[in-house]
Structures are given as structure tokens and as C-alpha cells.
Design an enzyme around this catalytic site. Structure first.
Site, PDB file in Angstrom:
ATOM      1  N   GLU A 431       0.796  -1.226   0.000  1.00  0.00           N
ATOM      2  CA  GLU A 431       0.000   0.000   0.000  1.00  0.00           C
ATOM      3  C   GLU A 431       0.826   1.273   0.000  1.00  0.00           C
ATOM      4  O   GLU A 431       0.838   2.014   0.972  1.00  0.00           O
ATOM      5  CB  GLU A 431      -0.905   0.006   1.231  1.00  0.00           C
ATOM      6  N   GLU A 502      -4.074 -10.414   0.698  1.00  0.00           N
ATOM      7  CA  GLU A 502      -4.794 -10.357   1.972  1.00  0.00           C
ATOM      8  C   GLU A 502      -6.236 -10.719   1.673  1.00  0.00           C
ATOM      9  O   GLU A 502      -6.816 -10.228   0.704  1.00  0.00           O
ATOM     10  CB  GLU A 502      -4.753  -8.950   2.584  1.00  0.00           C
TER      11      GLU A 502
HETATM   12  C1  IPT Z   1      -4.765  -3.503   4.755  1.00  0.00           C
HETATM   13  C2  IPT Z   1      -3.315  -3.553   5.101  1.00  0.00           C
HETATM   14  O1  IPT Z   1      -2.511  -3.974   4.073  1.00  0.00           O
HETATM   15  C3  IPT Z   1      -3.028  -4.323   6.312  1.00  0.00           C
HETATM   16  O2  IPT Z   1      -1.776  -3.922   6.788  1.00  0.00           O
HETATM   17  C4  IPT Z   1      -4.077  -4.161   7.321  1.00  0.00           C
HETATM   18  O3  IPT Z   1      -4.179  -2.811   7.659  1.00  0.00           O
HETATM   19  C5  IPT Z   1      -5.362  -4.650   6.799  1.00  0.00           C
HETATM   20  O4  IPT Z   1      -5.648  -4.212   5.512  1.00  0.00           O
HETATM   21  C6  IPT Z   1      -6.495  -4.286   7.721  1.00  0.00           C
HETATM   22  O5  IPT Z   1      -6.390  -4.953   8.916  1.00  0.00           O
HETATM   23  S1  IPT Z   1      -5.224  -1.837   4.891  1.00  0.00           S
HETATM   24  C7  IPT Z   1      -6.881  -1.669   4.473  1.00  0.00           C
HETATM   25  C8  IPT Z   1      -7.154  -0.199   4.505  1.00  0.00           C
HETATM   26  C9  IPT Z   1      -7.240  -2.265   3.181  1.00  0.00           C
END
Ligand code: IPT
Length: 986
Positions: A431, A502
Site C-alpha cells: 500500500e 490479503e
Molecule cells: C490492509 C493492510 O494492508 C493491512 O496492513 C491491514 O491494515 C489490513 O488491511 C487491515 O487490517 S489496509 C486496508 C485499509 C485495506
């Protein structure tokens, strides 16, 4: 003290550091390590800003006797200095790159080390494995250098600074630096020398670096290519041995590269982590390197490892511990890896920075595929005023401020870990948008290491496609919906493999969408898998509460601003690594065997080997159990037929089904056949369960033969229904029994649509609150009763409503009460579809506190929901009210049991048993829903003086909407019209 201001200068990232190299520990020919661990108790002074640090603390003669001591490695926040802060996206400092606050907490560290006369004449190096956020180094009062990039190694040559005898090492660590803008990872923000510090004493000439690459040849041979880079004159001798220490092949030197050809090579995979040992020997040193022979590549949009198309069943992992913070020992890491293996993970993304330098070594050894991620995350700019994803990034990236820094961070990641077979994929970071810096760093990565795949999710943020992304091998998304996945594959034309770096956000009660995603992963060859966000809850252990529970602190508990509350607790395991129920769900969804019922009469099943490289018969033993309504009919073991990876074979289970209306379920349990270093033989890796026979709808008997009908007395509001042993008050205003009294004990009933919102309800909760679901009530339009033979029948038409808003649901309810006091309830409902889906629909019973014994016939023994029940199976279970509670650190709805036929709660003498005509969701708790909804920490929970029992027509699924997509419609309590029948016996 006055420092050269490197920490706000993005053009000065490192001063006096050695060139990057792979991580290795050199040994002498006598096999003594050339590395001395300097970690231990160091002198420490904490100051509010660097100017406050005494300038002479770097000098050998500085009197440090009044300084504190702190262990190295550690995070100073974990030792009472500074304060903890948890923020996800928001920068904790004003957005003013590359500048950081003047009040920049500073830690002054001092220690000494001794060198023999012999060692002092050699070449000496300091190797820092991780310091947050930047640091200045002095040896014997002289400035050695400066470095940053918290999760990467920094090496300094100190040969000209040291002398025989005692040497003084001083390090000043600053909390913030320009690198802080690139380290905006979602984590508790900590500082200090948090990884080990090594002193390396090496000969005049040595192997500076080496690169190992492996290839496969047709016919089963493996090729190991090693290029060696020297510092000074050396004549290295390379040998390669197998796991039994036998040399395999000779090194052939051509064009400066050593090449071994290994005939009949044993290949490295996560399932078969076979390692050879490479030894690079010079006159004075020996370096050994574990080598896994394997190949990863993409063909026609599909990822292959050693010729097999496989899936990453992964998780995102931070170095995180509630006591030690970022400082993680090998034992702690191995504990994580052990659980991961035991829960069927085969892959790890090192989110969002390189883990400890020996971490990938453990992954080589135990068998995990790794996405090795660079130490970059810059999404904080999204929280700046007037930001947008595509353009605000320009400030940091396109404008060139951090172009150098991005490349530096990517190189540090790649070069440190390049010799590890476990690393299949380089990730440029997380990100941080996509601009010139990333285009540049991506091109460097692919050119430097064409043998691995490249990944960077934020490349998809460049919607107008202004930049070249051809160097990225994977199409990476996070939290893409199942619909988005389908449309990606529906599009015509060649495409990159799809990966969810993720997904299934594991916050609180959830995730509920694992099976749905896994179905897609199995369906599309080009969908190479996903990584659960995330492995562990991050929290700070703040001691033990009076009730004996650990007080875990999360965002906001430290008085900090800004913070992101409990968003740091979104792991599959609690901070102390106790598994959440969600990780059991994961484990069984990704089980290594999936069975399919081919013939329910003959009880023939097809077993599919979901492993990628192992014959099922070599990996698995199979046992079975057949039960009718939880009563054992038969059990045994079945020989597992030899079944190649990704293929099926059939087995027939010797079951004779009884002629009964009971639910006859067959359960197959898969166990490991042989021991792995982290998993014993006989460890359960999963199960399947099939309904072989039974009747979907059960007749609920409403009449007991001898009993006579109860009597009814009409009051102005209540109907009193009495039998020999009971008195029930029916509320003609609300359409339900306000009290049920028998044997001196009273229980009450109400309709229920509310639940203590889960973390995953955080978005829909706003709709629910707008719809006033937390203030719902019922009123009747009509109520009639009749005495019909041996039963009383009460019929009400009911409006389920709430103040301010329109009707939520209307239904007709028919209550039948027989002479024994058994109540049968039949509901015929129409929901107002203008209103949001309901958390649940059912009844809530308030039971005497002494009723603590529970038994049920349904899905258990762990909590389970309509979309999270693959961890559970249908059986007869016994438990206690206390054990039915899942103690989430931030309390919320928990402890549901999906698809129950029957449930009893009582004290051995008195109690209630509920029966379903079809099924219900069931839960029971010592805490009221209100208590679970309002308390911020589990240790604050207070038991109510009654027991709350829920019987639901349907309790909505849990999903993963805390960060993932909305709960899928099929798991919502969104039925337009439905009928539901259940019975209560006392
Ligand atoms: C995304 C991030 O990559 C991760 O570090 C964590 O923050 C997660 O999701 C949420 O728990 S950020 C999100 C704004 C998509």
C-alpha cells in the site's frame, strides 16, 4: 547533542554501511563462529529529543554508571519508556515529508566488547539486524556511520576503529526519521534496537556475498548455480552435500559461476522441504548454506512449482508479541510456524517488512512458501486532507522524494534473503501506490532475480495505467469480493495469475468466508491462492486483572492520539497464540483431503488428494465414525488408497444404516501418517462429514397421552395458562410468554433480533442502529385462544417494530401448550425488505443462573455460524455455559451453534430442552448481549445473575466485513417470508 541531520534527508539513507549482502554467519576452519553476539544488557538513556542527549555519551570515558540498563534486543516501549501507540493508516506525526517532529524520542545505548590482539588485527564488522527507526553508531568515541530501514540489516566495517582489549560501542536511536513515512505499517509503533547486534571478526580476504540459484533439467536432474563475490583475494572451494552429508556432484566453474548438477535431485517443496548443504570454503573461513532445489514459474497464467500448479494457503505474519513487541526469538517464531503447519498453512507473506534475517531459514527447513516483502507502506497519505489514492501518492513517490528510498528498501529485502528456497515471490511492499519509484524498483527486482515471481498489490491503484507493470508477475488484490474474482476470470484474453495477498480478515468472531473463497481457488487454475489477514492479534500485555484474565491493551488504551482502536486485533490467534475459532475453520477448509459422497446407500466416497507433491497414502491415515443422532453406530479405519496429488480415488465404508428417522452422519477424520518436525504423526489435519439418512423435518409431538389440557384464565393483559405443575403468563400485548413458572423456578421469553455486534458487524451495525434494531419490540394486533382436546392453542398476529421506524417484520405465531407444559411454537413471518437484514431472528430465554449444564444435538463443539461451520460437525455434545463462551478480547457475539436439532440447559434437576422441527441456531451465555456489546475488554465483563439462551430461526453469518466485503446475501438473516417451528419441554 548535535547530529548531522541525516534523519530528515531522503538523499542520505546510510552512511558508512557496507554494501548489501545475503545473510550468513561465517565460521572459521576450526568451525568456531566468526560472529559474536553483542546482545545482552546495555546501558540506556531515554531522552525527549536528540538535542537533550549528552554529547559525550559516545566517549569511552563517559561515566555511564547512572544510566539505566535495557536488554538488547528489545523495544523501549516494552520497558516502560515512551508510550505505546497503535495506528493503522494514519501517520502518528504531522504529514510533512521528509521532516519529523522536533520532539523526537531518542534512546542512547552503550556497551563494550573486547577483542584479542589477534582479532583486533583482523577485519571487524558490526551487523545490526533491526533498529527502529534510524541510528547513529560510534566506536571508541568515533563516528562510524548511520543507517535506517527498520527491518533490514545494516553492516558497518569498524576495523579502523577498534583496538585490542575493551572497545566502547555507542548507538543513538531516534524514534522518527524520513523513513517513518515509508514505515506506516498497520502495527503498534515501537522503537529501539529490536533485533540482535553481531560483531563479526573476519580474515583480510573473504567471501563478501554469494548467490545461489537452482534450476530443473528434464530427466530429474537439478542444477545449482553459485556465484561468489570476494573481498580481497580468495580461492573458494565449493561442495554440495545431500541431507546425509554425502557430496553430490562436483562444482564446475564456467564464466565465474560454479555449477553443480545433481542427478535424481530431491526437490524442495513446502511439503517436502529437502535441503542440500552448500559449503563455501576459503583459507580461513567456511560458510554453509542450505540449498533447496526447486523452480517456480508461470505458464499460461498459472503458477507452477517444480512443474506442479499449486495454491498458496497462506497467512500474513508480523513479528509481534504482547510482551516482547517486535523482538522475536527463534523459539517464538518456531511456535508460530508449528501452529501454522498444524493448521494446514503452506505459505507466509512477511507483512509488511522483512522478518528477522533467520526467519526464511526456518521456512526453508520446515517448508513454507514465502512472499518476502520489502519494508514499505505509505498509505498514511490517504488520510491527509483532500487525498485520493492515485494522486496524493505523487507527493511521496512520483515527486521523487522517496524514489531512492523505495529502491533501497526493495534491494535490502531481496539481497538479504535471496538464497532461500522458501522465498518464491518478492513483494515490493504494501500500500504505497504506484509511480516512478515502484516502476523503477520493480524493474530492478525482475532484472536482478529473474528466477522468482514479483508481486505488488498497489500496482492496481494506478487505474489510468500511467506506468509500466509488466515486470510484476502476479495480479495481486486484497479483499477482492468473490464477484470480482469471477469477473477477473470471465474476462477474455491472457492474464496474470490472481493472488489475494490479503483476504478473509480474521478480526474478532470470523472469518466466515473462507470456504467461499476456497471454492474459487479450487475452481480457477489461475487463482494461485490467498493469505489470511492476519496471523496474530497485536496487543500489549498490561498485567493480570483481579479476575485472573490478562489485560490486553489495544489502540486507545495508552492515551495516545491518533489510534485505531482494536483494529490491531485481527489475527487467527490471540496475542498469546491461543487459536481463535477462525483458524480451526481455516484448517478444515484447506484440509489435505476432500471427500465427496458418491453413493449414500453403498457409502462410497471419492477422496481427493489436495496435496501438491505427496501421495495421499503416504501422508494420511483415515478413520471413520457413523452416528445416529449422536449415538455411535460403527467406527473403524480404512486403508487410504494410493492417490497422486490432485487426483481422486474411491473408498467404500462398511456401514449398515438403521431404519430410523434419526440423522445418520458419517464422519471421516484425516490424520498425519508420519511425523514432520513440527507435526507429530497421528495429528488431525481435517475431517469431512456427510448426512447419509434421516428426515429433514421432524414431527414435534404436542400431546402427552395421559395429560389433560391446561386451563386458561383471562386477565386484562395476560392469559394465565396453568397445568398441574406449571403456570405460564402469556402477554397478549407482546405475543409471547412473559413468564414460565414451574417447580419454583421462573424463566422468561422474548423475541430477539439483536446481537452484540461482532467486529465484522462494524459497518452493518450502523444500518442496524439506524433501523433501531437494538430497541425492537413486539405488539400484537390480535390474540385468540382455544382449548382443543388436550392442548391450549394461542394465536397472535404480531408486529415486530421499533420506535421511530417502520415495521420490521409481521408474523402469525401459534402456541400450543399441552398438559405437561410442553410449548410448541409455530411462526409464519414476512419481513419488511425495505429494512436491512437482521442480526438474527429468534427467541431469547432468561434462565435461572444455576442452570449451567448444556447438551445439544447440532454443530459443535466450537462456536459456529451459517458461514463458519466447517470447523464443526454434527453430533451430540455436552458442555457448560462457561465453556460455551468464546472470550474475545473485545467482547462481542460469540458461542453460536449452527444447525441444531435439540438443545438443553439445566442444573441436572430442572431445565429446558428445545427441539426443532428443522433446525435452529443456539447459544447460551452467562453474559447478557448488552454486556457483550458495551464492554471494551474481556477482563471487564461481568456475569449477569441469569443465563441467556438464544434459539434462532437464523443467526446471520459473521463474514469478514471488518475489512473484507459485505456478508454474502446467502448468509444474512434476510428471508422475505419464512416458517419456523420449535418446541420447549421443561
Ligand atoms: C490492509 C493492510 O494492508 C493491512 O496492513 C491491514 O491494515 C489490513 O488491511 C487491515 O487490517 S489496509 C486496508 C485499509 C485495506
Amino acid at each position: 547533542m548535535k547530529l548531522p541531520n541525516y534523519y530528515e534527508d531522503p538523499n542520505t539513507l546510510h552512511v558508512g554501511t557496507c554494501e548489501n549482502r545475503s545473510y550468513y554467519i561465517p565460521y572459521g576452519q576450526d568451525l568456531n563462529s566468526h560472529a559474536t553476539l553483542l546482545s545482552g544488557d546495555w546501558r540506556f538513556g531515554y531522552y525527549p529529543y536528540p538535542e537533550a542527549v549528552p554529547a559525550d555519551f559516545i566517549n569511552p570515558d563517559f561515566d555511564d554508571s547512572s544510566m539505566d540498563t535495557i536488554p538488547v534486543p528489545s523495544c523501549w516501549q516494552c520497558h516502560g519508556y515512551d508510550y505505546h501507540q497503535y495506528t493503522n493508516v494514519n501517520y502518528p506525526i504531522p504529514f510533512d515529508p521528509p521532516y519529523v517532529p522536533k520532539e523526537n524520542a531518542s534512546g542512547a545505548y552503550r556497551t563494550t566488547f573486547t577483542l584479542s590482539a589477534e582479532a583486533a588485527k583482523q577485519r571487524n564488522f558490526l551487523y545490526f539486524e533491526g533498529v527502529d527507526s534510524c541510528f547513529y553508531v560510534w566506536v571508541n568515541g568515533k563516528f562510524v556511520g548511520y543507517s535506517q530501514v527498520s527491518h533490514s540489516s545494516s553492516e558497518f566495517e569498524i576495523s579502523s576503529f577498534v583496538n585490542e582489549g575493551t572497545n566502547t560501542l555507542a548507538v543513538l536511536v531516534l524514534k522518527w526519521c524520513d523513513g517513518t513515512y515509508l514505515e506506516d505499517q498497520d502495527k503498534l509503533r515501537m522503537s529501539g534496537i529490536f533485533r540482535d547486534v553481531l560483531l563479526l571478526t573476519r580474515p583480510k580476504s573473504f567471501v563478501r556475498d554469494y548467490t545461489v540459484r537452482t534450476f530443473l533439467k528434464d530427466g530429474g536432474a537439478g542444477v545449482v548455480r553459485v556465484s561468489v563475490e570476494a573481498d580481497g583475494e580468495i580461492s573458494p572451494v565449493l561442495t554440495l552435500c545431500d541431507a546425509d552429508k554425502n557430496p553430490v556432484g562436483e562444482a564446475v566453474l564456467a564464466d565465474g559461476v560454479y555449477e553443480f548438477t545433481v542427478l535424481n535431485a530431491k526437490l524442495w517443496t513446502a511439503e517436502t522441504p529437502y535441503l542440500y548443504t552448500l559449503t563455501i570454503s576459503t583459507a580461513d573461513e567456511v560458510i554453509t548454506q542450505a540449498v533447496g532445489i526447486r523452480e517456480v514459474y508461470i505458464k499460461d497464467g498459472v503458477v507452477y512449482v517444480n512443474g506442479q500448479n499449486l495454491k498458496f494457503r497462506g497467512t500474513n505474519r508480523h513479528d509481534s508479541d504482547p510482551v516482547t513487541g517486535y523482538t522475536i526469538s527463534k523459539e517464538q517464531a518456531i511456535r508460530d510456524l508449528t501452529l501454522m503447519k498444524q493448521f494446514n498453512f503452506n505459505a507466509i507473506r512477511t507483512s509488511h517488512y522483512p522478518n528477522a534475517p533467520w526467519f526464511t531459514e526456518l521456512c526453508d527447513r520446515y517448508g513454507f512458501y514465502v512472499i518476502a516483502e520489502s519494508d514499505i507502506e505509505m498509505h498514511g497519505y490517504l488520510s491527509t486532507y483532500h487525498s485520493d489514492r492515485e494522486n496524493t501518492l505523487g507527493l511521496l513517490d512520483e515527486g521523487g522524494v522517496f524514489t531512492e528510498a523505495v529502491l533501497d528498501r526493495v534491494q535490502r529485502n531481496v539481497i538479504r534473503d535471496k538464497n532461500h528456497p522458501s522465498v518464491l515471490i518478492w513483494s515490493l511492499g504494501n500500500e504505497a501506490g504506484f509511480g516512478y519509484a515502484y516502476q523503477n524498483a520493480g524493474r530492478w527486482t525482475k532484472e536482478y532475480d529473474p528466477t522468482r515471481l514479483t508481486h505488488y498489490e498497489s500496482s492496481t491503484w494506478d487505474h489510468s495505467n500511467r506506468f509500466d507493470k509488466s515486470m510484476l508477475d502476479l495480479y495481486s488484490r486484497m479483499y477482492a469480493t468473490t464477484e470480482e474474482v469471477d469477473s477477473y476470470f470471465a474476462e477474455e484474453g491472457p492474464k496474470k495469475p490472481f493472488i489475494q495477498c490479503e483476504f478473509v480478515h480474521a478480526m474478532g468472531n470470523g472469518p466466515g468466508d473462507i470456504e467461499d473463497y476456497y471454492q474459487q481457488i479450487m475452481k480457477y487454475d489461475g487463482f494461485c491462492g490467498g493469505f489470511v489477514w492476519e496471523w496474530c492479534d497485536h496487543a500489549v500485555n498490561q498485567g493480570i486483572a483481579e479476575n485472573g484474565k490478562t489485560m490486553y491493551g489495544y489502540g486507545g488504551d495508552f492515551g495516545e492520539y491518533p489510534h485505531d482502536g482494536n483494529f490491531c486485533m485481527d489475527g487467527l490467534v490471540y496475542p498469546d497464540r491461543t487459536p481463535h475459532t477462525g483458524v480451526y475453520e481455516w484448517k478444515n477448509v484447506v484440509r489435505p483431503v476432500r471427500a465427496r459422497l458418491v453413493d449414500a446407500h453403498k457409502v462410497t466416497l471419492a477422496l481427493k488428494n489436495m496435496l501438491d507433491f505427496t501421495d495421499m497414502a503416504d501422508a494420511i491415515t483415515l478413520s471413520y465414525e457413523c452416528k445416529a443422532d449422536g449415538e455411535l453406530l460403527c467406527s473403524g479405519e480404512i486403508a487410504v488408497p494410493s492417490t497422486a496429488p490432485h487426483t481422486e480415488s474411491e473408498v467404500t465404508i462398511p456401514v449398515t444404516l438403521p431404519k430410523t428417522a434419526a440423522d445418520c452422519y458419517l464422519k471421516l477424520t484425516y490424520l498425519t501418517k508420519t511425523a514432520h518436525e513440527l507435526v507429530p504423526a497421528g495429528h488431525e489435519v481435517g475431517f469431512d462429514q456427510f448426512l447419509l439418512s434421516g428426515s429433514a423435518v421432524r414431527r414435534l409431538n404436542t400431546v402427552t397421552d395421559e395429560a389433560t389440557a391446561p386451563t386458561v384464565t383471562e386477565g386484562d393483559r395476560f392469559l394465565t395458562v396453568s397445568g398441574e405443575e406449571f403456570t405460564y403468563q402469556y402477554d397478549t400485548f407482546t405475543g409471547i410468554f412473559s413468564s414460565l413458572e414451574r417447580g419454583g423456578e421462573t424463566i422468561s421469553m422474548d423475541y430477539s433480533i439483536f446481537r452484540a455486534p461482532t467486529d465484522n458487524d462494524r459497518n452493518i451495525r450502523e444500518e442496524w442502529e439506524r433501523a433501531n434494531y437494538h430497541h425492537s419490540q413486539t405488539r400484537t394486533y390480535t390474540t385468540e385462544y382455544a382449548i382443543d382436546g388436550q392442548t391450549v392453542q394461542i394465536t397472535s398476529t404480531v408486529n415486530l417494530c421499533a420506535v421511530t421506524v417502520q415495521s420490521i417484520m409481521k408474523f402469525t405465531v401459534i402456541w400450543t401448550i399441552d398438559g405437561a407444559g410442553t410449548i410448541t411454537c409455530k411462526i409464519d413471518a414476512k419481513r419488511n425488505t425495505d429494512m436491512p437484514y437482521l442480526p438474527r431472528f429468534g427467541v431469547e430465554l432468561t434462565l435461572p443462573k444455576s442452570w449451567q449444564q448444556v447438551s445439544y444435538l447440532g454443530y459443535g463443539p466450537q462456536e459456529c455460524y451459517i458461514d463458519k461451520h466447517h470447523l464443526a460437525w454434527f453430533d451430540a455434545f455436552e458442555s457448560t455455559v462457561e465453556d460455551m463462551h468464546e472470550d474475545y478480547i473485545k467482547p462481542q457475539e460469540n458461542g453460536n451453534h449452527y444447525h441444531c436439532r435439540k438443545a438443553s440447559v439445566g442444573n441436572g434437576t430442572n431445565g429446558v430442552t428445545a427441539y426443532a422441527a428443522t433446525s435452529f441456531d443456539f447459544s447460551v451465555s452467562n453474559y447478557s448481549d448488552y454486556e457483550l456489546a458495551v464492554k471494551k475488554h474481556n477482563y471487564e465483563l461481568e456475569e449477569s445473575d441469569f443465563v441467556t439462551m438464544h434459539l434462532d430461526y437464523k443467526n446471520s453469518g459473521v463474514g469478514s466485513n471488518s475489512c473484507g466485503p459485505q456478508l454474502l446475501p446467502q448468509y444474512q438473516m434476510n428471508d422475505k417470508e419464512f416458517e419456523w417451528e420449535y418446541q420447549l419441554k421443561f
